[in-house]
Each structure stands twice: as C-alpha cells, then as structure tokens.
Design a protein around this motif. Structure first.
Motif, PDB file in Angstrom:
ATOM      1  N   UNK A 265       0.853  -1.194   0.000  1.00  0.00           N
ATOM      2  CA  UNK A 265       0.000   0.000   0.000  1.00  0.00           C
ATOM      3  C   UNK A 265       0.884   1.237   0.000  1.00  0.00           C
ATOM      4  N   UNK A 266       0.644   2.096  -0.967  1.00  0.00           N
ATOM      5  CA  UNK A 266       1.441   3.318  -1.060  1.00  0.00           C
ATOM      6  C   UNK A 266       0.523   4.533  -0.868  1.00  0.00           C
ATOM      7  N   UNK A 267       1.058   5.581  -0.256  1.00  0.00           N
ATOM      8  CA  UNK A 267       0.223   6.768  -0.017  1.00  0.00           C
ATOM      9  C   UNK A 267      -0.182   7.444  -1.323  1.00  0.00           C
ATOM     10  N   UNK A 268      -1.269   8.203  -1.239  1.00  0.00           N
ATOM     11  CA  UNK A 268      -1.802   8.787  -2.473  1.00  0.00           C
ATOM     12  C   UNK A 268      -0.882   9.859  -3.056  1.00  0.00           C
ATOM     13  N   UNK A 269       0.103  10.327  -2.289  1.00  0.00           N
ATOM     14  CA  UNK A 269       1.050  11.337  -2.798  1.00  0.00           C
ATOM     15  C   UNK A 269       2.250  10.701  -3.498  1.00  0.00           C
ATOM     16  N   UNK A 270       2.279   9.386  -3.577  1.00  0.00           N
ATOM     17  CA  UNK A 270       3.414   8.689  -4.197  1.00  0.00           C
ATOM     18  C   UNK A 270       3.753   9.285  -5.574  1.00  0.00           C
ATOM     19  N   UNK A 271       5.051   9.427  -5.836  1.00  0.00           N
ATOM     20  CA  UNK A 271       5.460   9.928  -7.156  1.00  0.00           C
ATOM     21  C   UNK A 271       5.667   8.750  -8.115  1.00  0.00           C
ATOM     22  N   UNK A 272       5.745   9.084  -9.392  1.00  0.00           N
ATOM     23  CA  UNK A 272       6.020   8.044 -10.390  1.00  0.00           C
ATOM     24  C   UNK A 272       7.317   7.323 -10.044  1.00  0.00           C
ATOM     25  N   UNK A 273       8.345   8.092  -9.693  1.00  0.00           N
ATOM     26  CA  UNK A 273       9.643   7.465  -9.417  1.00  0.00           C
ATOM     27  C   UNK A 273       9.572   6.526  -8.225  1.00  0.00           C
ATOM     28  N   UNK A 274       8.859   6.928  -7.194  1.00  0.00           N
ATOM     29  CA  UNK A 274       8.720   6.064  -6.015  1.00  0.00           C
ATOM     30  C   UNK A 274       8.013   4.762  -6.389  1.00  0.00           C
ATOM     31  N   UNK A 275       6.971   4.887  -7.204  1.00  0.00           N
ATOM     32  CA  UNK A 275       6.253   3.690  -7.640  1.00  0.00           C
ATOM     33  C   UNK A 275       7.149   2.800  -8.511  1.00  0.00           C
ATOM     34  N   UNK A 276       7.907   3.436  -9.404  1.00  0.00           N
ATOM     35  CA  UNK A 276       8.826   2.658 -10.252  1.00  0.00           C
ATOM     36  C   UNK A 276       9.843   1.902  -9.396  1.00  0.00           C
ATOM     37  N   UNK A 277      10.318   2.548  -8.350  1.00  0.00           N
ATOM     38  CA  UNK A 277      11.289   1.888  -7.465  1.00  0.00           C
ATOM     39  C   UNK A 277      10.682   0.629  -6.839  1.00  0.00           C
ATOM     40  N   UNK A 278       9.442   0.741  -6.409  1.00  0.00           N
ATOM     41  CA  UNK A 278       8.758  -0.414  -5.808  1.00  0.00           C
ATOM     42  C   UNK A 278       8.616  -1.541  -6.836  1.00  0.00           C
ATOM     43  N   UNK A 279       8.252  -1.171  -8.062  1.00  0.00           N
ATOM     44  CA  UNK A 279       8.058  -2.186  -9.103  1.00  0.00           C
ATOM     45  C   UNK A 279       9.384  -2.892  -9.420  1.00  0.00           C
ATOM     46  N   UNK A 280      10.454  -2.110  -9.514  1.00  0.00           N
ATOM     47  CA  UNK A 280      11.762  -2.709  -9.809  1.00  0.00           C
ATOM     48  C   UNK A 280      12.167  -3.680  -8.696  1.00  0.00           C
ATOM     49  N   UNK A 281      11.887  -3.286  -7.477  1.00  0.00           N
ATOM     50  CA  UNK A 281      12.190  -4.163  -6.344  1.00  0.00           C
ATOM     51  C   UNK A 281      11.412  -5.490  -6.470  1.00  0.00           C
ATOM     52  N   UNK A 282      10.153  -5.387  -6.819  1.00  0.00           N
ATOM     53  CA  UNK A 282       9.335  -6.604  -6.978  1.00  0.00           C
ATOM     54  C   UNK A 282       9.804  -7.439  -8.182  1.00  0.00           C
ATOM     55  N   UNK A 283      10.215  -6.752  -9.244  1.00  0.00           N
ATOM     56  CA  UNK A 283      10.783  -7.473 -10.399  1.00  0.00           C
ATOM     57  C   UNK A 283      11.977  -8.327  -9.966  1.00  0.00           C
ATOM     58  N   UNK A 284      12.769  -7.761  -9.056  1.00  0.00           N
ATOM     59  CA  UNK A 284      14.010  -8.433  -8.632  1.00  0.00           C
ATOM     60  C   UNK A 284      13.807  -9.417  -7.481  1.00  0.00           C
ATOM     61  N   UNK A 285      12.615  -9.448  -6.946  1.00  0.00           N
ATOM     62  CA  UNK A 285      12.338 -10.311  -5.794  1.00  0.00           C
ATOM     63  C   UNK A 285      11.900 -11.692  -6.305  1.00  0.00           C
ATOM     64  N   UNK A 286      12.779 -12.675  -6.127  1.00  0.00           N
ATOM     65  CA  UNK A 286      12.499 -13.994  -6.722  1.00  0.00           C
ATOM     66  C   UNK A 286      11.351 -14.726  -6.024  1.00  0.00           C
ATOM     67  N   UNK A 287      10.913 -14.237  -4.873  1.00  0.00           N
ATOM     68  CA  UNK A 287       9.772 -14.883  -4.214  1.00  0.00           C
ATOM     69  C   UNK A 287       8.433 -14.382  -4.770  1.00  0.00           C
TER      70      UNK A 287
END
Lengths: 281, 281
Positions: A71-93
């Motif tokens: 869950x991310x706050x409604x003020x999240x920036x594009x870059x912050x969201x991209x960072x989360x996605x990249x982390x999930x991309x790299x998370x083998x679980x």
C-alpha cells in the motif's frame, strides 16, 4: 421477460472449477518448495480499488498462494512507484505483479505498467504483453479478456467465423479482447464513443462484448436474436454494461452481473500467477 | 468505366514530397556528423525479395543515407541470423534494421524479428513495437500501415467516426492498420479468410483497406458509393488486391497499383530511420 432457451453463463461456476484445478497445482508447487506469490500494489485510498485488491488477495489465500500487499500513499510519485516495481521485479519470491488501476493522477500510469517485467506481468498490462497477445503468442493476456474467452470456451460456444462486436477500446479490455477473438477466427468490429450508428452495428453481432463502463448501456433492441452476450461492465449499483432484463429475451447465452465475467477475471489472475510460478520448477 | 469525381490517391506524389523533406533532414544530420544508416538483411535468393531490398537500398542512397546490405545464404540458421541482428543492434553506426520477409522456412522468423532492438525497429516488426503502436505511443509502426495513414492524411480524408473495414490480419499489415485507424477514432472491422459474408461487411465501409494478398480480390459490387479505397496489395502482374476498374466508379478516392501505397511504404521506412538517427543528435 423470460427466455427459457437462454444459456446463463455462470461465471461463479467457471471460477469454482478453475479454483479446484489451481488448488491442485498450488499444492504441487508447494511440494517443490515454491509458494506462488502475487504482489498487489495499491496507490492511494480509493475505496473500490481497495475492495478489488482485497478480493484478489483473499482469492490468493483461499488456494494457499501468498498475497503480498503493498500500500502506497496517495502522494506517491512516479519514481517512487517505479522503485517499488523494480524491487518486486528483482524479488524472486514474487511471481506476479498487479498494479491496481487507476493510480492517482500525478503518476504516469503507463510508465509504471511498462516497468513491470514481462515474466511477472500476469495482469497483462504492458505493451509488450499486449503485443505478444495480439500476435498470438502472449502467455498472460489481460485478465478480463482472458476471462471472456475462458467463459466462451467453458460453454463450448463457437467463435470461428462469428461476427464479434466489441464495445470499448481500452488497453486492458476492448483492444486485447478484440485481438483474442480475431486470433480465434472471429470477424471483429471494435466500437467506441466515436462510433456512429452503434445500435445498427451491434445488431449484426453473433457475439457482443460490452466493455464500455456505462450502466445498462446495451439496449434490448440492439441485440440480434440468438446473440451471445458477454458483459464485462461493473457499474455502481452492481449493474453491468448490458440492460440484462431487456437483452435476455434476445440472447442465446448471456453473462449475469454480478456472477459473470467478474469472478472469472480473478481466476485468470490467479491462474496466470500460478503459471508464472510453475516456470521455476 | 470512368468516374470523373474520384480522387486518385497518388502515392508517388506523396512519396516525392516526403523525399524532399527527408533530404533536408538528412543534410542537417550530416552537418552534425551523423549519416542515417539502414541495415537490410536478405536471407536466401528469392528474386522478388531481392528486388524489394534493392529498391529500399536505392531509396536510401538517393537521399544520401547509407544502405548497409547484409546478404546471408539460404541455409542460414536461426542462430546465425540472431547473431547478425545482435551485431547490428550493437553497431552504433546503424540506426534502423530491416529483415526482409519472408525468410527461408528453417528459420524462426518471429524469433528473428523479436531480436531487433526497439530503438532500431524502424520496420515495426517486433511485438513490443506493435504493442506500443496499438496502445497509441509507438514511434515506428509497420511501414505499410503507416503509409496508409500518411496517404489518408496527405489528402485530408476524415477518419474519425468512419467505419473502416480492413481485409487481412497479418502482424505487419492487417492488425497494425486496424489499430492505427482505431486510435484515430474510426470504427474498425477486421476481416480475414474465415470471415463470412465478406461482401456484405465491405459494403458498409467508408474506408476499405485491402491487405489480403490476392489479385483483384475486392469486387466492384462490394463497394459502397463514396468509399475510400486503400489497396495495400501487390500481386503478380503488377496488380493490387482491389479490382481497380470495377471499384473505381464507386469510390470517392482510391489508390492505384502500382503508384499507390507501395512508394509511400518505402518513404515511411526511410522517415523512421531518419527519426531514429535524429535521436542521437
């Protein structure tokens, strides 16, 4: 009005059977030390988005999958969201990633979708996933289009040579369902808000897909006798895009709302996540 | 039969004007030390493929671009072809890559297309390029679909709200032109070999795109009075997919074959290669 010859396309039943099949596959994966995991990202606090995410998470848990909720706050920036996605991309679980649409307006939603790696794009939102689906070799089509095809196939309704009229052209619904039907040898007409003489076009359809997001939009007198109607809409008041009562007497088969395309859409999300996890065995 | 009111869509004229514009852009690039370069790959010795590659190379040279031609023997394996493509992807002097279709049957053509990096996919053959085009932000659509839109726009023919019927659904023609027309707010019907009542469907079209690869396929009595006809076919004997003489009296505008879509297709290839080179300035 009634129609005793109509086939009710029972999405809950289809979803139930898929759930049983997935349960077996999840158990097998666990025996191999893998628990399929869907990560869902919700940005902001839109209540219906929160409900959708919760439903998807619960559906995962019911068959023993892991639902990883971010869950991310409604003020999240594009870059912050991209960072989360990249982390999930790299998370083998994590085997699948779902970014709940819509995101707050300061975010570049397309950029966020595009950041999801194709191996984890189980919701079919990337342009690469769309392209692969459209060209006939995509593994994870968007879930609602996949659900529509699943229901048609479950009830063994013919597609080849039929004229399908799709109302709507969104990237995750109208466009991909048009392509899936085309690849199954339907002749496909894609309509939208700028379409002229829409009733006349819909009246030619053997298969109608309503994906427009307007309550009770498709009228009874737009429907040819014997048409198959798939209603992908879900609007306020629990109603679809099709005027169900008015269209029922004309249809040879129809999905109700709720209990039609919706439950199968969630099944497709789980199925594609399980398939992504199975690639690791 | 004659039709004095018909607008002849003169592809050679459109191509000529684009050539003049590109000439200016190529000169500017050269002042910046960049000479736009299109690499063309021809596998085997099919005479018409060889002719196409030669035409494209000559068109490059006429405006001062470099045409880098790679000829591979007809026994080339998929892996050998992939190696060549990777090398071109990594060659910073190459701005666009064209793999001439079709390749010999032992080669996995789709794998080869997919190997072309999106930045150099100026012929619009990758699934990623297709997806981006379909979702409305692709930079390099397939060249023939791009040419069809270019001709329509050159002659200021309206698209929005029109019913376009596309005959053909190939990955580089029928499907992407359907998507481009849809994105320009046409209602689009995509037809193909399994379509039933094709004449009846074509008769509804305000815009007909013939992309089927069968000589003189579209008949005069399939055409609605006033339709715009784009003929993307090029068959043996220099004839298109449209029975030109029979359709001319009905059309409000029509492309001839040759001299219609063909020359503009080559212009689009050059234009997209120049655009790729301009990204380096």
């Amino acid at each position: 009005m009634k129609n005793e010859n109509v086939l009710l396309l029972d999405g809950s039943k289809v979803a139930g059977e898929i759930k049983d099949q997935l349960q077996v596959r999840v158990n097998q994966l666990k025996e191999n030390g893998i628990t399929p995991c869907l990560a869902t990202i919700l940005v902001g606090d839109d209540p219906s988005s929160a409900t959708y995410v919760k439903m998807k998470g619960n559906a995962c848990k019911r068959i023993g999958m892991i639902s990883k909720r971010i869950d991310l706050p409604k003020e999240t920036t594009t870059q912050e969201l991209l960072d989360v996605i990249v982390e999930l991309n790299n998370d083998s679980s994590v085997h699948g990633i779902l970014l709940q649409h819509p995101v707050p307006e300061q975010i570049d939603e397309r950029a966020a979708f595009e950041a999801i790696s194709i191996e984890k794009d189980v919701d079919g939102v990337t342009s690469l996933g769309f392209g692969q689906t459209a060209l006939g070799f995509g593994e994870y089509p968007s879930c609602t289009p996949a659900a529509i095809l699943e229901i048609i196939d479950y009830y063994k309704l013919p597609i080849e040579g039929k004229h399908a009229v799709v109302i709507g052209r969104s990237p995750i619904l109208g466009k991909p369902v048009s392509m899936l039907l085309l690849n199954r040898n339907a002749t496909v007409t894609t309509c939208h808000s700028r379409t002229q003489n829409l009733p006349e076009l819909v009246k030619q359809a053997d298969i109608i897909v309503a994906a427009v997001g307007k309550a009770n939009f498709v009228q009874g007198d737009w429907v040819k006798e014997g048409a198959v109607i798939l209603d992908a809409g879900y609007n306020e008041g629990n109603v679809g895009d099709v005027d169900y009562e008015a269209c029922l007497p004309k249809a040879s088969a129809i999905t109700p709302v709720p209990g039609g395309v919706g439950p199968v859409t969630i099944s497709m999300l789980l199925k594609q996540t399980v398939a992504a996890a199975e690639k690791l065995v």
